[in-house]
Scaffold this motif. Structure first.
Motif, mmCIF file in Angstrom:
data_model
loop_
_atom_site.group_PDB
_atom_site.id
_atom_site.type_symbol
_atom_site.label_atom_id
_atom_site.label_comp_id
_atom_site.label_asym_id
_atom_site.label_seq_id
_atom_site.Cartn_x
_atom_site.Cartn_y
_atom_site.Cartn_z
ATOM 1 N N SER A 1 98.508 71.258 -7.359
ATOM 2 C CA SER A 1 98.049 72.388 -6.552
ATOM 3 C C SER A 1 98.913 72.530 -5.297
ATOM 4 O O SER A 1 99.186 73.644 -4.860
ATOM 5 C CB SER A 1 96.577 72.235 -6.178
ATOM 6 O OG SER A 1 96.394 71.155 -5.285
ATOM 7 N N GLN B 1 102.091 74.191 -6.450
ATOM 8 C CA GLN B 1 101.855 75.618 -6.721
ATOM 9 C C GLN B 1 101.772 76.392 -5.406
ATOM 10 O O GLN B 1 102.315 77.495 -5.298
ATOM 11 C CB GLN B 1 100.575 75.804 -7.535
ATOM 12 C CG GLN B 1 100.310 77.247 -7.922
ATOM 13 C CD GLN B 1 101.372 77.801 -8.854
ATOM 14 O OE1 GLN B 1 101.809 77.128 -9.757
ATOM 15 N NE2 GLN B 1 101.762 79.034 -8.642
ATOM 16 N N ALA B 2 101.115 75.829 -4.401
ATOM 17 C CA ALA B 2 101.005 76.501 -3.106
ATOM 18 C C ALA B 2 102.383 76.646 -2.465
ATOM 19 O O ALA B 2 102.711 77.700 -1.898
ATOM 20 C CB ALA B 2 100.065 75.720 -2.188
ATOM 21 N N TYR C 1 105.239 76.788 -4.043
ATOM 22 C CA TYR C 1 105.968 77.781 -4.837
ATOM 23 C C TYR C 1 105.527 79.195 -4.451
ATOM 24 O O TYR C 1 106.358 80.082 -4.284
ATOM 25 C CB TYR C 1 105.722 77.533 -6.325
ATOM 26 C CG TYR C 1 106.333 78.586 -7.210
ATOM 27 C CD1 TYR C 1 107.695 78.606 -7.449
ATOM 28 C CD2 TYR C 1 105.547 79.577 -7.791
ATOM 29 C CE1 TYR C 1 108.267 79.577 -8.251
ATOM 30 C CE2 TYR C 1 106.105 80.549 -8.592
ATOM 31 C CZ TYR C 1 107.464 80.549 -8.821
ATOM 32 O OH TYR C 1 108.026 81.519 -9.600
ATOM 33 N N ASP C 2 104.221 79.396 -4.290
ATOM 34 C CA ASP C 2 103.712 80.710 -3.902
ATOM 35 C C ASP C 2 104.259 81.128 -2.541
ATOM 36 O O ASP C 2 104.594 82.291 -2.327
ATOM 37 C CB ASP C 2 102.186 80.701 -3.877
ATOM 38 C CG ASP C 2 101.575 80.573 -5.271
ATOM 39 O OD1 ASP C 2 102.294 80.827 -6.263
ATOM 40 O OD2 ASP C 2 100.383 80.206 -5.346
ATOM 41 N N GLN C 3 104.363 80.185 -1.612
ATOM 42 C CA GLN C 3 104.916 80.491 -0.288
ATOM 43 C C GLN C 3 106.388 80.865 -0.392
ATOM 44 O O GLN C 3 106.847 81.784 0.283
ATOM 45 C CB GLN C 3 104.745 79.299 0.651
ATOM 46 C CG GLN C 3 103.323 79.081 1.107
ATOM 47 C CD GLN C 3 103.175 77.842 1.964
ATOM 48 O OE1 GLN C 3 104.087 77.027 2.066
ATOM 49 N NE2 GLN C 3 102.019 77.685 2.582
ATOM 50 N N GLN C 4 107.138 80.174 -1.235
ATOM 51 C CA GLN C 4 108.552 80.494 -1.409
ATOM 52 C C GLN C 4 108.730 81.884 -1.995
ATOM 53 O O GLN C 4 109.580 82.652 -1.556
ATOM 54 C CB GLN C 4 109.236 79.466 -2.308
ATOM 55 C CG GLN C 4 109.464 78.126 -1.661
ATOM 56 C CD GLN C 4 110.083 77.123 -2.636
ATOM 57 O OE1 GLN C 4 110.106 77.347 -3.831
ATOM 58 N NE2 GLN C 4 110.558 76.018 -2.106
ATOM 59 N N VAL C 5 107.914 82.216 -2.978
ATOM 60 C CA VAL C 5 108.008 83.536 -3.606
ATOM 61 C C VAL C 5 107.671 84.620 -2.585
ATOM 62 O O VAL C 5 108.359 85.640 -2.499
ATOM 63 C CB VAL C 5 107.075 83.620 -4.841
ATOM 64 C CG1 VAL C 5 106.938 85.046 -5.343
ATOM 65 C CG2 VAL C 5 107.600 82.725 -5.938
ATOM 66 N N ALA C 6 106.634 84.389 -1.798
ATOM 67 C CA ALA C 6 106.247 85.377 -0.787
ATOM 68 C C ALA C 6 107.352 85.545 0.254
ATOM 69 O O ALA C 6 107.643 86.663 0.680
ATOM 70 C CB ALA C 6 104.945 84.948 -0.111
ATOM 71 N N GLN D 1 110.185 87.572 -1.300
ATOM 72 C CA GLN D 1 109.834 88.977 -1.426
ATOM 73 C C GLN D 1 109.864 89.664 -0.068
ATOM 74 O O GLN D 1 110.240 90.827 0.026
ATOM 75 C CB GLN D 1 108.464 89.136 -2.073
ATOM 76 C CG GLN D 1 108.458 88.774 -3.545
ATOM 77 C CD GLN D 1 107.076 88.813 -4.157
ATOM 78 O OE1 GLN D 1 106.073 88.881 -3.462
ATOM 79 N NE2 GLN D 1 107.014 88.754 -5.473
#
Length: 93
Positions: free
Chosen positions: A36, A39-40, A42-47, A50
């Motif tokens: 988890s 995943q968090a 990774y989500d921050q990197q994607v955001a 973007q």
């Protein structure tokens, strides 16, 4: 009769099973926790990626530019030749 000292074989096996079960549960919980966290991150990197991508510039409004040129021509500010030259420049002809 001779009596054995220490835990019996059954008790030793039961203790080993409890320890192994506890270790497995702890290991599973840690794997879930790290997954988890990954995943968090990774989500921050994607955001962040973007947000870093600049928005595409707006497409030029050729119709508005041509209308403005036509108005300038109608007012007598531009000659027919100047109007045609600028129109070709705008349209890329």
């Amino acid at each position: 009769m001779m009596r054995r000292r220490g835990p019996s074989l059954v008790r030793a096996a039961a203790t080993t099973a409890v320890v192994a079960g506890t270790a497995g549960a702890v290991s599973h919980r840690q794997q879930q926790k790290y997954a988890s966290q990954d995943q968090a991150a990774y989500d921050q990197q994607v955001a962040a990626q973007q947000a870093a991508v600049p928005a595409a510039p707006a497409a030029p409004d050729y119709a508005a530019e041509l209308e403005q040129l036509a108005q300038l021509k109608a007012q007598g500010i531009l000659t027919e030749e100047e109007f045609e030259a600028k129109k070709k420049q705008i349209l890329g002809i």
